[in-house]
Design a protein around this motif. Structure first.
Motif, short mmCIF file in Angstrom:
data_model
loop_
_atom_site.label_atom_id
_atom_site.label_comp_id
_atom_site.label_asym_id
_atom_site.label_seq_id
_atom_site.Cartn_x
_atom_site.Cartn_y
_atom_site.Cartn_z
N LYS A 34 -5.45 7.52 31.86
CA LYS A 34 -5.14 8.51 32.90
C LYS A 34 -6.40 9.00 33.60
O LYS A 34 -6.40 9.20 34.81
N ILE A 35 -7.47 9.18 32.84
CA ILE A 35 -8.72 9.62 33.46
C ILE A 35 -9.29 8.51 34.34
O ILE A 35 -9.80 8.76 35.43
N GLU A 36 -9.17 7.25 33.90
CA GLU A 36 -9.65 6.13 34.69
C GLU A 36 -8.84 5.97 35.98
O GLU A 36 -9.34 5.45 36.97
N GLU A 37 -7.57 6.41 35.96
CA GLU A 37 -6.75 6.38 37.17
C GLU A 37 -7.25 7.37 38.22
O GLU A 37 -6.85 7.30 39.37
N GLY A 38 -8.08 8.31 37.80
CA GLY A 38 -8.62 9.29 38.73
C GLY A 38 -8.10 10.70 38.50
O GLY A 38 -8.41 11.61 39.27
N ARG A 39 -7.31 10.88 37.45
CA ARG A 39 -6.79 12.21 37.15
C ARG A 39 -7.92 13.09 36.61
O ARG A 39 -8.86 12.61 36.00
N LYS A 40 -7.82 14.39 36.82
CA LYS A 40 -8.81 15.33 36.32
C LYS A 40 -8.62 15.56 34.82
O LYS A 40 -7.49 15.50 34.31
N ILE A 41 -9.73 15.84 34.15
CA ILE A 41 -9.69 16.07 32.71
C ILE A 41 -8.80 17.25 32.37
O ILE A 41 -8.02 17.20 31.42
N THR A 42 -8.85 18.29 33.17
CA THR A 42 -8.02 19.47 32.89
C THR A 42 -6.54 19.15 33.02
O THR A 42 -5.72 19.62 32.21
N ASP A 43 -6.17 18.31 33.99
CA ASP A 43 -4.76 17.94 34.16
C ASP A 43 -4.27 17.08 32.99
O ASP A 43 -3.16 17.26 32.48
N VAL A 44 -5.12 16.16 32.57
CA VAL A 44 -4.76 15.29 31.44
C VAL A 44 -4.62 16.13 30.16
O VAL A 44 -3.68 15.95 29.39
N ALA A 45 -5.55 17.06 29.96
CA ALA A 45 -5.50 17.92 28.78
C ALA A 45 -4.22 18.75 28.77
O ALA A 45 -3.57 18.90 27.74
N ARG A 46 -3.85 19.26 29.92
CA ARG A 46 -2.64 20.07 30.03
C ARG A 46 -1.40 19.21 29.77
O ARG A 46 -0.46 19.64 29.08
N GLU A 47 -1.38 17.98 30.27
CA GLU A 47 -0.23 17.09 30.09
C GLU A 47 0.00 16.74 28.62
O GLU A 47 1.12 16.69 28.15
N PHE A 48 -1.08 16.50 27.90
CA PHE A 48 -0.97 16.13 26.50
C PHE A 48 -1.01 17.33 25.55
O PHE A 48 -0.96 17.17 24.34
N ASP A 49 -1.16 18.53 26.12
CA ASP A 49 -1.23 19.78 25.34
C ASP A 49 -2.38 19.71 24.34
O ASP A 49 -2.22 19.95 23.15
N ILE A 50 -3.55 19.34 24.86
CA ILE A 50 -4.75 19.21 24.05
C ILE A 50 -5.83 20.07 24.73
O ILE A 50 -5.84 20.22 25.95
N ALA A 51 -6.73 20.60 23.94
CA ALA A 51 -7.82 21.41 24.50
C ALA A 51 -8.67 20.57 25.45
O ALA A 51 -8.91 19.38 25.23
N HIS A 52 -9.13 21.20 26.50
CA HIS A 52 -9.96 20.55 27.50
C HIS A 52 -11.20 19.94 26.87
O HIS A 52 -11.63 18.83 27.22
N SER A 53 -11.79 20.64 25.90
CA SER A 53 -13.02 20.15 25.27
C SER A 53 -12.79 18.86 24.50
O SER A 53 -13.67 18.00 24.46
N VAL A 54 -11.61 18.72 23.90
CA VAL A 54 -11.31 17.50 23.15
C VAL A 54 -11.25 16.30 24.09
O VAL A 54 -11.84 15.24 23.82
N VAL A 55 -10.55 16.47 25.22
CA VAL A 55 -10.44 15.38 26.19
C VAL A 55 -11.80 15.08 26.80
O VAL A 55 -12.17 13.92 26.98
#
Length: 108
Positions: A18-39
């Motif tokens: 998802k990040i390689e697709e161009g999505r932002k780290i914060t959006d991906v973290a929110r989608e997977f319900d994971i802390a931003h720092s982990v992603v």
């Protein structure tokens, strides 16, 4: 946020994709319900190593070296005051190429 647990390799691959697709780290973290720092750490690690799987092989360090194991086996076989070991333990402690104790005994 979810409770602390390791992310399996499949989910790590999905996150990286998802990040390689161009999505932002914060959006991906929110989608997977994971802390931003982990992603963020996962992405940073992926950029450095090119791998998204976890390193295996960590854990407790051996308390004795292979040389010390052979020493224990030798003194066990000589009948001195070493701790009692079973045949299975002795065969396990001997190295793969020298399973016979005669190869370990010094020539006198």
């Amino acid at each position: 946020m979810s409770s602390r647990h390791h992310i399996d390799d499949f989910m790590r691959g999905r996150i990286i994709g998802k990040i390689e697709e161009g999505r932002k780290i914060t959006d991906v973290a929110r989608e997977f319900d994971i802390a931003h720092s982990v992603v963020s750490r996962l992405w940073k690690s992926f950029k450095i190593t090119g791998m998204y799987s976890r390193r295996h092989g960590g854990g407790r360090v051996r308390s004795t070296t292979p040389a010390e194991d052979r020493y224990i086996v030798l003194y066990q076989q000589k009948g001195t005051g070493a701790p009692q070991l079973s045949r299975w333990q002795i065969s396990f402690l001997l190295s793969q190429e020298s399973r016979s104790p005669e190869k370990l005994l010094p020539d006198v």
